[in-house]
Design a protein around this motif. Sequence first.
Motif, PDB file in Angstrom:
ATOM      1  N   PRO A 133       0.825  -1.215   0.000  1.00 36.92           N
ATOM      2  CA  PRO A 133       0.000   0.000   0.000  1.00 36.92           C
ATOM      3  C   PRO A 133       0.856   1.260   0.000  1.00 36.92           C
ATOM      4  O   PRO A 133       1.891   1.326   0.663  1.00 36.92           O
ATOM      5  N   ASP A 134       0.449   2.236  -0.781  1.00 44.42           N
ATOM      6  CA  ASP A 134       1.151   3.510  -0.873  1.00 44.42           C
ATOM      7  C   ASP A 134       0.234   4.581  -0.296  1.00 44.42           C
ATOM      8  O   ASP A 134      -0.873   4.788  -0.799  1.00 44.42           O
ATOM      9  N   PRO A 135       0.669   5.258   0.765  1.00 42.82           N
ATOM     10  CA  PRO A 135      -0.218   6.238   1.402  1.00 42.82           C
ATOM     11  C   PRO A 135      -0.526   7.444   0.506  1.00 42.82           C
ATOM     12  O   PRO A 135      -1.529   8.127   0.725  1.00 42.82           O
ATOM     13  N   GLU A 136       0.321   7.703  -0.479  1.00 42.76           N
ATOM     14  CA  GLU A 136       0.106   8.867  -1.334  1.00 42.76           C
ATOM     15  C   GLU A 136      -0.644   8.539  -2.615  1.00 42.76           C
ATOM     16  O   GLU A 136      -1.423   9.358  -3.121  1.00 42.76           O
ATOM     17  N   ILE A 137      -0.390   7.352  -3.181  1.00 39.85           N
ATOM     18  CA  ILE A 137      -1.068   6.945  -4.408  1.00 39.85           C
ATOM     19  C   ILE A 137      -1.701   5.578  -4.158  1.00 39.85           C
ATOM     20  O   ILE A 137      -1.040   4.548  -4.207  1.00 39.85           O
ATOM     21  N   ARG A 138      -2.971   5.576  -3.892  1.00 41.53           N
ATOM     22  CA  ARG A 138      -3.669   4.343  -3.580  1.00 41.53           C
ATOM     23  C   ARG A 138      -4.038   3.607  -4.868  1.00 41.53           C
ATOM     24  O   ARG A 138      -4.196   4.213  -5.922  1.00 41.53           O
ATOM     25  N   ARG A 250       7.560   4.878  -7.128  1.00 45.76           N
ATOM     26  CA  ARG A 250       7.573   4.876  -5.661  1.00 45.76           C
ATOM     27  C   ARG A 250       7.741   3.456  -5.112  1.00 45.76           C
ATOM     28  O   ARG A 250       8.245   3.279  -4.009  1.00 45.76           O
ATOM     29  N   ALA A 251       7.343   2.458  -5.892  1.00 46.12           N
ATOM     30  CA  ALA A 251       7.445   1.073  -5.433  1.00 46.12           C
ATOM     31  C   ALA A 251       8.857   0.512  -5.554  1.00 46.12           C
ATOM     32  O   ALA A 251       9.183  -0.487  -4.908  1.00 46.12           O
ATOM     33  N   VAL A 252       9.690   1.142  -6.397  1.00 49.07           N
ATOM     34  CA  VAL A 252      11.054   0.673  -6.631  1.00 49.07           C
ATOM     35  C   VAL A 252      12.024   1.681  -6.013  1.00 49.07           C
ATOM     36  O   VAL A 252      12.174   2.793  -6.519  1.00 49.07           O
ATOM     37  N   PRO A 253      12.696   1.322  -4.926  1.00 47.34           N
ATOM     38  CA  PRO A 253      13.560   2.301  -4.235  1.00 47.34           C
ATOM     39  C   PRO A 253      14.643   2.900  -5.106  1.00 47.34           C
ATOM     40  O   PRO A 253      15.039   4.056  -4.907  1.00 47.34           O
ATOM     41  N   SER A 254      15.141   2.137  -6.084  1.00 43.37           N
ATOM     42  CA  SER A 254      16.242   2.619  -6.920  1.00 43.37           C
ATOM     43  C   SER A 254      15.764   3.396  -8.145  1.00 43.37           C
ATOM     44  O   SER A 254      16.575   3.786  -8.990  1.00 43.37           O
TER      45      SER A 254
END
Length: 293
Positions: A133-138, A250-254
């Motif tokens: 889950p992404d708090p900014e982009i659901r 946002r899901a991929v840290p790099s």
Amino acid sequence: METFVDAGDGYRLWVETTGGEGLPPLLLVMGAGASGIAWPGELVARLARHHRVIRYDHRDTGRSTRAFHERPYAIRDLAGDAVAVLDALSIERAHVAGMSLGGYLVQLLLLDHPGRLLSAALWGTSVLGGARPDPEIRDEDLPGPDPRVLAMWEQMGQERDQEAELRWRVEHWRILNGGVLPFDTGEFEDLERRVAAHSGGWTASLAHALADRSGMERGGELARVTVPTLVIDAPEDPITPPPHAARLARAVPSARLVTIPGLGHALSRATVSPLADALIAHTRSAGAPGRTP
């Protein structure tokens, strides 16, 4: 140079390499139902000034084996085919770029074969299922494909004569192009004629639409990716419109997110220069490749 690569289970893949063998390899991974010829020649030529560019036909496209109904496979097997291409060319590590379904396959490569990737670039795609889950982009904020695209897809695979099929494909590209960059009907008519000549006919395969999609719910694993990754935001993409790219980045840290203004889900001449510039800048920043002896 053109060759064929054995991918297992009786499948052979058409592969073309362009550029000097001493240049860093760059593997291009196309979308669903699309052969490697769909990569514009102008884009390949631009990239080949800096890379040994590799494009190939997925199973059931172009000159590769078409046998889905006899030997069905899963979408995840197409990611294994990309590795088979690298193995056959004795390439230890490569830069990899994928669009649309190719973007999902690149995500699988990031998870299962990170040691084979110098860098990754992807666009026209979304994060694999099962993402954290992404708090900014659901997930509920991610829009689906444009209804005009869905209407075209309902007609996919219908029997049409050659001219009707050509008109259908060009209209499909017109919608995928988005409403900002110019659309040249003749350019995409020429593309589809080249694809048909390369494939040996106008019959489109629905294999990728029918392939098993299990094992794709791995978005949560992207948090461990460390390979330098470029996510290109195509703001006019009618299949994965914003904020799909931002959610993936946002899901991929790099990952680094770059927007190409006007870009949709089609690769017209107008996209070649900005797309090539973005890819070359990314691979240059990621460093030089390792090569097998």
